[in-house]
Design a protein around this motif. Structure first.
Motif, short mmCIF file in Angstrom:
data_model
loop_
_atom_site.label_atom_id
_atom_site.label_comp_id
_atom_site.label_asym_id
_atom_site.label_seq_id
_atom_site.Cartn_x
_atom_site.Cartn_y
_atom_site.Cartn_z
N LEU A 34 -49.29 -39.49 -12.05
CA LEU A 34 -48.74 -39.50 -10.70
C LEU A 34 -47.55 -38.67 -10.31
CD1 LEU A 34 -50.24 -41.86 -8.41
CD2 LEU A 34 -50.97 -39.82 -8.75
N ASN A 35 -46.87 -38.06 -9.83
CA ASN A 35 -46.35 -37.16 -9.66
C ASN A 35 -44.98 -37.77 -8.03
OD1 ASN A 35 -45.96 -35.14 -11.94
ND2 ASN A 35 -48.08 -34.10 -10.95
N PRO A 36 -44.14 -37.13 -8.04
CA PRO A 36 -43.52 -38.28 -6.49
C PRO A 36 -44.30 -37.42 -5.23
CG PRO A 36 -41.57 -37.75 -7.94
CD PRO A 36 -42.96 -37.03 -8.54
N ASP A 37 -44.59 -35.97 -5.50
CA ASP A 37 -45.59 -35.63 -4.08
C ASP A 37 -46.37 -35.50 -4.29
OD1 ASP A 37 -45.58 -34.30 -6.52
OD2 ASP A 37 -45.25 -31.87 -5.20
N ASP A 38 -47.14 -36.17 -4.63
CA ASP A 38 -48.68 -36.72 -4.54
C ASP A 38 -49.14 -37.45 -3.15
OD1 ASP A 38 -49.22 -35.37 -6.66
OD2 ASP A 38 -49.69 -37.12 -8.33
N GLY A 39 -50.00 -36.75 -2.85
CA GLY A 39 -50.99 -37.77 -1.25
C GLY A 39 -51.02 -38.59 -1.82
N PHE A 40 -52.16 -39.22 0.19
CA PHE A 40 -53.14 -40.59 -0.48
C PHE A 40 -54.38 -40.22 -0.85
CE2 PHE A 40 -56.68 -41.71 1.49
CZ PHE A 40 -56.93 -43.47 1.43
N TRP A 41 -54.59 -38.89 -1.19
CA TRP A 41 -56.10 -39.11 -1.62
C TRP A 41 -55.77 -38.64 -3.32
CZ3 TRP A 41 -60.17 -39.88 0.59
CH2 TRP A 41 -60.20 -39.87 1.77
N ALA A 42 -54.71 -37.94 -4.27
CA ALA A 42 -54.46 -38.32 -5.77
C ALA A 42 -54.16 -39.52 -5.55
CB ALA A 42 -52.90 -37.57 -5.14
N ILE A 43 -53.01 -40.15 -4.80
CA ILE A 43 -52.65 -41.90 -5.33
C ILE A 43 -54.57 -42.57 -5.51
CG2 ILE A 43 -51.95 -44.08 -4.75
CD1 ILE A 43 -49.90 -42.54 -3.16
N ALA A 44 -55.08 -42.18 -4.23
CA ALA A 44 -56.53 -43.20 -4.37
C ALA A 44 -57.56 -42.39 -5.01
CB ALA A 44 -56.97 -42.68 -2.59
N ALA A 45 -57.59 -41.51 -6.08
CA ALA A 45 -58.69 -41.24 -7.35
C ALA A 45 -57.93 -41.86 -8.22
CB ALA A 45 -58.37 -39.81 -6.87
N ALA A 46 -56.77 -41.88 -8.59
CA ALA A 46 -55.58 -42.45 -9.90
C ALA A 46 -56.01 -43.97 -9.59
CB ALA A 46 -54.34 -42.55 -10.24
N THR A 47 -56.00 -44.46 -8.36
CA THR A 47 -56.71 -46.22 -8.32
C THR A 47 -57.59 -46.05 -9.14
OG1 THR A 47 -54.50 -46.37 -6.77
CG2 THR A 47 -56.17 -48.18 -6.78
N THR A 48 -58.69 -45.58 -8.29
CA THR A 48 -60.14 -45.44 -8.86
C THR A 48 -60.18 -45.69 -9.80
OG1 THR A 48 -61.04 -44.54 -6.61
CG2 THR A 48 -62.09 -44.72 -7.75
N VAL A 49 -59.76 -44.65 -10.36
CA VAL A 49 -60.09 -44.47 -11.87
C VAL A 49 -59.97 -45.84 -12.49
CG1 VAL A 49 -59.42 -43.56 -14.03
CG2 VAL A 49 -59.86 -42.01 -12.07
N CYS A 50 -58.82 -46.38 -12.51
CA CYS A 50 -57.87 -47.54 -13.55
C CYS A 50 -58.82 -48.54 -12.65
CB CYS A 50 -56.61 -47.81 -12.39
SG CYS A 50 -55.50 -46.87 -13.06
N ILE A 51 -59.29 -49.07 -11.38
CA ILE A 51 -60.44 -49.74 -10.94
C ILE A 51 -62.19 -49.80 -11.76
CG2 ILE A 51 -61.57 -50.55 -9.66
CD1 ILE A 51 -59.66 -49.89 -7.66
N VAL A 52 -62.28 -49.10 -12.33
CA VAL A 52 -63.68 -48.30 -13.19
C VAL A 52 -62.58 -48.35 -14.78
CG1 VAL A 52 -65.21 -46.67 -13.75
CG2 VAL A 52 -64.21 -46.96 -11.80
N VAL A 53 -62.34 -48.49 -14.72
CA VAL A 53 -61.38 -48.65 -15.93
C VAL A 53 -61.09 -50.17 -16.14
CG1 VAL A 53 -59.73 -48.22 -17.89
CG2 VAL A 53 -60.55 -46.53 -16.79
#
Length: 205
Positions: A136-155
Motif C-alpha cells: 500500500l501507498n499513503p495515497d491509496d484509497g478504501f478499495w486498495a486497502i480493502a483488496a489488500a486486506t482481503t488477500v491477506c485474509i484468504v492467505v
C-alpha cells in the motif's frame, strides 16, 4: 493498487502466517493428535482471530493501539496470561495423557480455542501493519486497502489449512503417537516462553 502490489502483500503475509509460533505449532499438534477435521476447524478459528486484528490494522486503529501504551500493555498482559494457561494445559497433557487416544472435543470448541489464541495476541496487529505497508501507498484509497486486506485474509485461511492437511497425514499422526509426550512438553514450553515474553514486553514500557 496493481496486481504486483497485491501479490507482494499476500506473499509477505504468507511468510508471517506460516512462520513457527504458538498458533501454527498448536495447529500442527492438533492435526497430529486429533486429525484433519479438528485441525481445520481450529485453523478457521485462528484465521478469524487474524481477521479481527486485520480489520483493526486496516481501519487505522492499529496505529492508535500501538501509540496507546497502557491499552497495548493491558492487552499484552491478558494475552500473556492466556498463553501461560495454555502452557499449563499442554504440560499437564504431556504428563497425564493416557496412551489410549486423544480426548474428544466438540468441533465448535476447537473453533473457539483457535479464535481466542489469536485474538489474545496483540502482536498480530504489528504483522498486519507490516504486510499491508509493503503493497500500500499513503495515497491509496478504501478499495486498495480493502483488496489488500482481503488477500491477506484468504492467505491466512490457506496457510492454516495447509498446516492442517500436512500434519494430519497418516505418517505424521503415527509419529506423533510415539513422541506425543515430548511434543506436548515442547508446545508447553513454547506457550510459556511466548506468554512470558508478552508480559515482559508489557511491563517494560
Amino acid at each position: 493498487m496493481d496486481l504486483g502490489a497485491l501479490l507482494a502483500t499476500g506473499l509477505a503475509f504468507f511468510i508471517v502466517a506460516v512462520s513457527p509460533g504458538p498458533a501454527t505449532l498448536s495447529n500442527a499438534t492438533i492435526a497430529m493428535s486429533h486429525g484433519r477435521t479438528a485441525s481445520l476447524v481450529y485453523g478457521a478459528g485462528l484465521s478469524c482471530g487474524l481477521i479481527f486484528w486485520g480489520l483493526i490494522a486496516a481501519s487505522g486503529m492499529g496505529a492508535i493501539l500501538q501509540s496507546s501504551i497502557y491499552l497495548l500493555s493491558a492487552l499484552k498482559v491478558v494475552g500473556g496470561l492466556y498463553l501461560l494457561w495454555l502452557a499449563y494445559l499442554s504440560a499437564r497433557s504431556a504428563w497425564t495423557q493416557a496412551p489410549g487416544g486423544p480426548v474428544v472435543v466438540h468441533q465448535q470448541k476447537w473453533f473457539i480455542k483457535g479464535l481466542l489464541l489469536n485474538v489474545s495476541n496483540p502482536k498480530s496487529v504489528v504483522a498486519w501493519m507490516a504486510a499491508l505497508s509493503i503493497g500500500l501507498n499513503p495515497d491509496d484509497g478504501f478499495w486498495a486497502i480493502a483488496a489488500a486486506t482481503t488477500v491477506c485474509i484468504v492467505v491466512g485461511f490457506l496457510a492454516n489449512a495447509l498446516y492442517s492437511v500436512l500434519f494430519s497425514m497418516e505418517g505424521m499422526m503415527r509419529a506423533y503417537q510415539y513422541c506425543k509426550r515430548w511434543i506436548s512438553g515442547a508446545v508447553a514450553g513454547l506457550f510459556a516462553f511466548a506468554g512470558m515474553g508478552l508480559i515482559r514486553s508489557a511491563l517494560s514500557r
